[in-house]
Design a protein around this motif. Sequence first.
Motif, PDB file in Angstrom:
ATOM      1  N   SER A   1       0.832  -1.208   0.000  1.00 60.24           N
ATOM      2  CA  SER A   1       0.000   0.000   0.000  1.00 60.24           C
ATOM      3  C   SER A   1       0.866   1.258   0.000  1.00 60.24           C
ATOM      4  O   SER A   1       0.589   2.218  -0.738  1.00 60.24           O
ATOM      5  CB  SER A   1      -0.926   0.020   1.218  1.00 60.24           C
ATOM      6  OG  SER A   1      -1.816  -1.069   1.180  1.00 60.24           O
ATOM      7  N   MET A   2       1.916   1.272   0.825  1.00 61.77           N
ATOM      8  CA  MET A   2       2.818   2.430   0.861  1.00 61.77           C
ATOM      9  C   MET A   2       3.541   2.577  -0.473  1.00 61.77           C
ATOM     10  O   MET A   2       3.724   3.691  -0.973  1.00 61.77           O
ATOM     11  CB  MET A   2       3.831   2.289   2.003  1.00 61.77           C
ATOM     12  CG  MET A   2       3.215   2.374   3.383  1.00 61.77           C
ATOM     13  SD  MET A   2       2.386   3.933   3.699  1.00 61.77           S
ATOM     14  CE  MET A   2       3.777   5.018   3.800  1.00 61.77           C
ATOM     15  N   SER A   3       3.952   1.463  -1.047  1.00 64.79           N
ATOM     16  CA  SER A   3       4.623   1.493  -2.344  1.00 64.79           C
ATOM     17  C   SER A   3       3.706   2.080  -3.410  1.00 64.79           C
ATOM     18  O   SER A   3       4.118   2.921  -4.209  1.00 64.79           O
ATOM     19  CB  SER A   3       5.047   0.069  -2.720  1.00 64.79           C
ATOM     20  OG  SER A   3       5.531   0.017  -4.016  1.00 64.79           O
ATOM     21  N   SER A   4       2.461   1.649  -3.400  1.00 62.55           N
ATOM     22  CA  SER A   4       1.499   2.145  -4.377  1.00 62.55           C
ATOM     23  C   SER A   4       1.177   3.620  -4.123  1.00 62.55           C
ATOM     24  O   SER A   4       1.104   4.415  -5.058  1.00 62.55           O
ATOM     25  CB  SER A   4       0.223   1.307  -4.297  1.00 62.55           C
ATOM     26  OG  SER A   4      -0.709   1.740  -5.232  1.00 62.55           O
ATOM     27  N   LEU A   5       1.027   3.990  -2.866  1.00 54.85           N
ATOM     28  CA  LEU A   5       0.673   5.360  -2.506  1.00 54.85           C
ATOM     29  C   LEU A   5       1.786   6.349  -2.843  1.00 54.85           C
ATOM     30  O   LEU A   5       1.539   7.432  -3.376  1.00 54.85           O
ATOM     31  CB  LEU A   5       0.360   5.437  -1.002  1.00 54.85           C
ATOM     32  CG  LEU A   5      -0.042   6.788  -0.444  1.00 54.85           C
ATOM     33  CD1 LEU A   5      -1.427   7.174  -0.970  1.00 54.85           C
ATOM     34  CD2 LEU A   5      -0.043   6.742   1.072  1.00 54.85           C
ATOM     35  N   LEU A   6       3.035   5.959  -2.563  1.00 54.38           N
ATOM     36  CA  LEU A   6       4.164   6.868  -2.751  1.00 54.38           C
ATOM     37  C   LEU A   6       4.911   6.650  -4.066  1.00 54.38           C
ATOM     38  O   LEU A   6       5.865   7.363  -4.363  1.00 54.38           O
ATOM     39  CB  LEU A   6       5.119   6.777  -1.561  1.00 54.38           C
ATOM     40  CG  LEU A   6       4.487   7.192  -0.222  1.00 54.38           C
ATOM     41  CD1 LEU A   6       5.411   6.888   0.935  1.00 54.38           C
ATOM     42  CD2 LEU A   6       4.095   8.657  -0.233  1.00 54.38           C
TER      43      LEU A   6
ATOM     44  N   SER B   1       8.599   1.617   5.200  1.00 46.90           N
ATOM     45  CA  SER B   1       7.453   1.773   6.098  1.00 46.90           C
ATOM     46  C   SER B   1       7.364   0.631   7.103  1.00 46.90           C
ATOM     47  O   SER B   1       7.023   0.856   8.262  1.00 46.90           O
ATOM     48  CB  SER B   1       6.160   1.888   5.302  1.00 46.90           C
ATOM     49  OG  SER B   1       5.895   0.703   4.589  1.00 46.90           O
TER      50      SER B   1
ATOM     51  N   LYS C   1      -4.084   0.016 -11.734  1.00 48.87           N
ATOM     52  CA  LYS C   1      -4.890  -0.372 -10.576  1.00 48.87           C
ATOM     53  C   LYS C   1      -4.845  -1.889 -10.372  1.00 48.87           C
ATOM     54  O   LYS C   1      -4.698  -2.373  -9.251  1.00 48.87           O
ATOM     55  CB  LYS C   1      -6.321   0.116 -10.756  1.00 48.87           C
ATOM     56  CG  LYS C   1      -7.147   0.029  -9.516  1.00 48.87           C
ATOM     57  CD  LYS C   1      -8.480   0.732  -9.714  1.00 48.87           C
ATOM     58  CE  LYS C   1      -9.180   0.840  -8.374  1.00 48.87           C
ATOM     59  NZ  LYS C   1     -10.360   1.641  -8.443  1.00 48.87           N
TER      60      LYS C   1
ATOM     61  N   ASP D   1      -1.340  -2.850  -9.042  1.00 47.81           N
ATOM     62  CA  ASP D   1      -1.110  -2.481  -7.647  1.00 47.81           C
ATOM     63  C   ASP D   1      -1.800  -3.435  -6.692  1.00 47.81           C
ATOM     64  O   ASP D   1      -1.318  -3.664  -5.582  1.00 47.81           O
ATOM     65  CB  ASP D   1      -1.602  -1.051  -7.374  1.00 47.81           C
ATOM     66  CG  ASP D   1      -0.692   0.002  -8.015  1.00 47.81           C
ATOM     67  OD1 ASP D   1       0.440  -0.348  -8.376  1.00 47.81           O
ATOM     68  OD2 ASP D   1      -1.146   1.151  -8.149  1.00 47.81           O
TER      69      ASP D   1
END
Length: 179
Positions: A60-65, A74, A170, A173
Amino acid sequence: MFWLFMVCRGIVGVGEATYSNVSPSMITDMFTGQTRARMYMFFYMAVPIGSGLGFVVGSSMSSLLGSWQWGVRSTAVVGIIGLVLLVIFLEEPKGVQNEAKAEETRITASTSFLTDLKDIFSNKTYLNVTIGYTALVFCVGTMAWWIPTVAEHGIAAKDGLNSTDQLDDKTRDRFQIIY
């Protein structure tokens, strides 16, 4: 600096193999009866749940950032927070304190580092469990690395695509979380 990444991941694997051997005896020393059984339950549930959450939070952090490095960073931050909470809130049980006092009064012979290493490497149970758990961590890490890639190729083939590059962002991810 891929070599540094691999060295750090290797150290994590050895560390996990070591704590998994030592922790049950520490739980035995710190708790009795039903509380001990409950602590074993928490310990043995924390490993798979933490691994699963690590994949979810990391992806999720990889996808978000927008960078896979943030996924690794993270999860390290969460580990540091856990360490700080342990240092602040965990108290040493009285039984362990009494053992420490008894240890202070006991006279022991000083041994060399090489003698200590020889003793450790002669303990076949410790070596086999450490090697076995290191292999387990290696296998789980390998599956975590490759299963999303294999799933991406499977979905691309099912959709009749020539390449996983043709999958929308999408969908790509979601692989780290779902598979």
